[in-house]
Design an enzyme around this catalytic site. Structure first.
Site, PDB file in Angstrom:
ATOM      1  N   VAL A  14      24.494  22.051  37.206  1.00 20.62           N
ATOM      2  CA  VAL A  14      26.736  21.973  37.566  1.00 20.62           C
ATOM      3  C   VAL A  14      26.591  21.135  38.628  1.00 20.62           C
ATOM      4  CG1 VAL A  14      28.631  23.603  39.124  1.00 20.62           C
ATOM      5  CG2 VAL A  14      26.611  24.704  37.939  1.00 20.62           C
ATOM      6  N   LYS A 105      29.234  32.665  42.983  1.00 24.94           N
ATOM      7  CA  LYS A 105      30.017  34.037  43.135  1.00 24.94           C
ATOM      8  C   LYS A 105      29.118  35.437  43.704  1.00 24.94           C
ATOM      9  CE  LYS A 105      29.478  32.614  40.119  1.00 24.94           C
ATOM     10  NZ  LYS A 105      29.740  31.610  38.498  1.00 24.94           N
ATOM     11  N   ILE A 136      38.500  27.255  35.533  1.00 22.95           N
ATOM     12  CA  ILE A 136      40.059  27.641  35.356  1.00 22.95           C
ATOM     13  C   ILE A 136      40.666  27.447  36.883  1.00 22.95           C
ATOM     14  CG2 ILE A 136      41.181  29.413  35.051  1.00 22.95           C
ATOM     15  CD1 ILE A 136      39.917  29.860  32.337  1.00 22.95           C
ATOM     16  N   GLY A 187      21.661  29.042  24.286  1.00 25.30           N
ATOM     17  CA  GLY A 187      21.530  28.499  25.641  1.00 25.30           C
ATOM     18  C   GLY A 187      22.738  29.680  26.380  1.00 25.30           C
ATOM     19  N   LYS A 205      33.173  38.310  40.290  1.00 21.39           N
ATOM     20  CA  LYS A 205      34.485  37.521  40.524  1.00 21.39           C
ATOM     21  C   LYS A 205      35.547  38.327  40.250  1.00 21.39           C
ATOM     22  CE  LYS A 205      32.197  33.897  36.981  1.00 21.39           C
ATOM     23  NZ  LYS A 205      31.149  34.488  35.489  1.00 21.39           N
ATOM     24  N   GLY A 302      29.913  26.292  31.572  1.00 23.61           N
ATOM     25  CA  GLY A 302      29.256  25.061  31.808  1.00 23.61           C
ATOM     26  C   GLY A 302      29.054  23.817  32.692  1.00 23.61           C
TER      27      GLY A 302
END
Ligand code: HSE
Length: 436
Positions: A14, A105, A136, A187, A205, A302
């Protein structure tokens, strides 16, 4: 105009993505913000790795504490993960008057209340769009887009790894272990996949979303967790034949009895849009009193999708800094003075329909005995089918029930398992129709 200085801690998937988004889209961002977002400093254990991806003028350090202490940094981005060093860094950054963006999270599910209280005491903001459902923008939806609504329930496919495995099990008839191996090869799953496949990640989450939806403190300790590792591909195939898909859902509901907060595999009627969310994709389904049902779909993990959410937070925070606005949106959606504890409903008290599978011996009256148990515990059967014949002396029976209290179904299962005619244990999967 002086740029906004950013310090990024962690150059993993990230972190790299965030540097790429800030670099590639810097002109677009500047047109929306009126200022540049400057990657001032980056912390990474491996300095050479960081040099490969950072702009030439970025200061690179191997000590993340350099970032939280640096007087010229306006916003700190925490992309280290975990809840030990990350917690120390975030709390120090807050104490030093820095705004924070995090994708973590676990940290928020465990220490969110402490972190948000510290942020408010120090008059800084912590943003966390990337912590739930990756790219999202569901935090924005819950806190801003649906601010006029009472939220009634949220149900999300919020762990891409598990969704990929379930999709493989459905499409290829593979067992869990083989599907997991595929996920690891591609992965999508870690070497130790426990966190994803046993529901912890989805639990973190949905716990965060429950707090935003219902004005309660973040309380992961009340989240019921059941993962997918015990599922058999034949249950997925039987569910499909009966018109259902099996998904790992994070569910939270506000009921008259209190708040339900749970993660478990769930049968969903295949005509619900969320039932067709496959592979690593995520979706969050929300029911609120004014809008009604709405569905949010996209990449839940991702590099670039998650970095898109991190960067959106950076832009939002920069707008607050530029316009000198403090807390336009409370951390937990409700004003902190309005956040109240509410009772949680234990898993045994939830209301659900159920899928049951059991192996029975070919004995006279066995079906009649089974149905009597259901009557005794006040559970109504919707569908009962025999999925194989008694060639080997044993057949499989599938039962779908109408809605009941979970305690009742557990009593039914316990009594059925005590019968001589039942071989082994009874498989149980919860069902949600989402019609209400
Ligand atoms: N490991 C998560 C997933 C992504 O599989 O969805 C980060 O939460």
């Amino acid at each position: 105009m002086a740029p906004i200085n950013i310090g990024i801690m962690g150059v993993g998937t990230v972190g790299k993505g965030t540097i790429e988004v800030l670099t590639k889209n810097q002109l677009e961002i500047q047109k929306k913000l009126g200022k540049a977002l400057n990657i001032f400093m980056v912390a990474c254990k491996n300095i050479e790795n960081a040099k490969e991806v950072c702009p030439a003028d970025t200061i690179i350090t191997d000590d993340a504490f350099d970032i939280v202490q640096h007087p010229e940094i306006d916003i700190v981005v925490e992309l280290i993960g975990g809840s030990t060093i990350a917690r120390d860094l975030v709390l120090q950054a807050i104490e030093n008057g820095k705004h924070v963006v995090t994708a973590n999270k676990k940290l928020l599910a465990e220490y969110g209340n402490e972190i948000f209280a510290a942020a408010e005491a120090n008059q800084v903001t912590v943003k966390f769009e990337a912590a739930v459902a990756g790219g999202i923008p569901i935090i924005k939806v819950l806190r801003e887009g649906l601010a006029a609504n009472n939220i009634q329930w949220i149900a999300g496919i919020i762990n891409g790894t598990s969704n990929f495995i379930l999709t493989q099990m459905k499409d290829k008839g593979e067992d869990f272990e083989l599907a997991l191996e595929q996920a690891q090869q591609l992965g999508y799953a870690e070497a130790d996949p426990t966190f994803d496949v046993e529901g912890h990640d989805a639990g973190h989450k949905i716990t965060i979303m429950a707090a935003l939806a219902f004005g309660i403190p973040i309380d992961f300790s009340h989240c019921y967790l059941e993962g997918i590792s015990h599922l058999q591909s034949k249950d997925i195939a039987y569910a499909n034949e009966l018109g259902y898909q099996v998904k790992l859902l994070g569910i939270t509901k506000k009921t008259d009895e209190g708040i339900e907060l749970r993660v478990h595999p769930t049968l969903i009627p295949e005509d619900r849009l969320i039932a067709s969310v496959n592979g690593v994709m995520n979706a969050v389904y929300v029911n609120s009193d004014m809008l009604g049902k709405s569905l949010y779909y996209g990449a839940g993990a991702g590099s670039l999708p998650t970095a898109s959410a991190v960067t959106a937070d950076l832009i939002d925070l920069s707008r607050e800094l530029i316009n000198q606005v403090k807390y336009p949106v409370p951390h937990l959606s409700y004003l902190s003075s309005e956040v109240r504890e509410q009772p949680f409903v234990s898993i045994n008290e939830i209301r659900s329909s159920y899928y049951l599978r059991m192996a029975v011996r070919d004995q006279l009256g066995v079906l009649s005995e089974l149905t009597k148990i259901f009557v005794k515990h006040d559970v109504s059967i919707e569908v009962m089918i025999q999925k194989s014949d008694f060639k080997e002396g044993i057949a499989e029976i599938i039962i779908l029930t109408h809605s009941t209290i979970e305690n009742n179904i557990k009593n039914v299962i316990a009594q059925m398992e005590s019968l001589d005619a039942i071989v082994g244990s009874v498989t149980m999967i919860r069902m949600e129709s989402f019609y209400k």
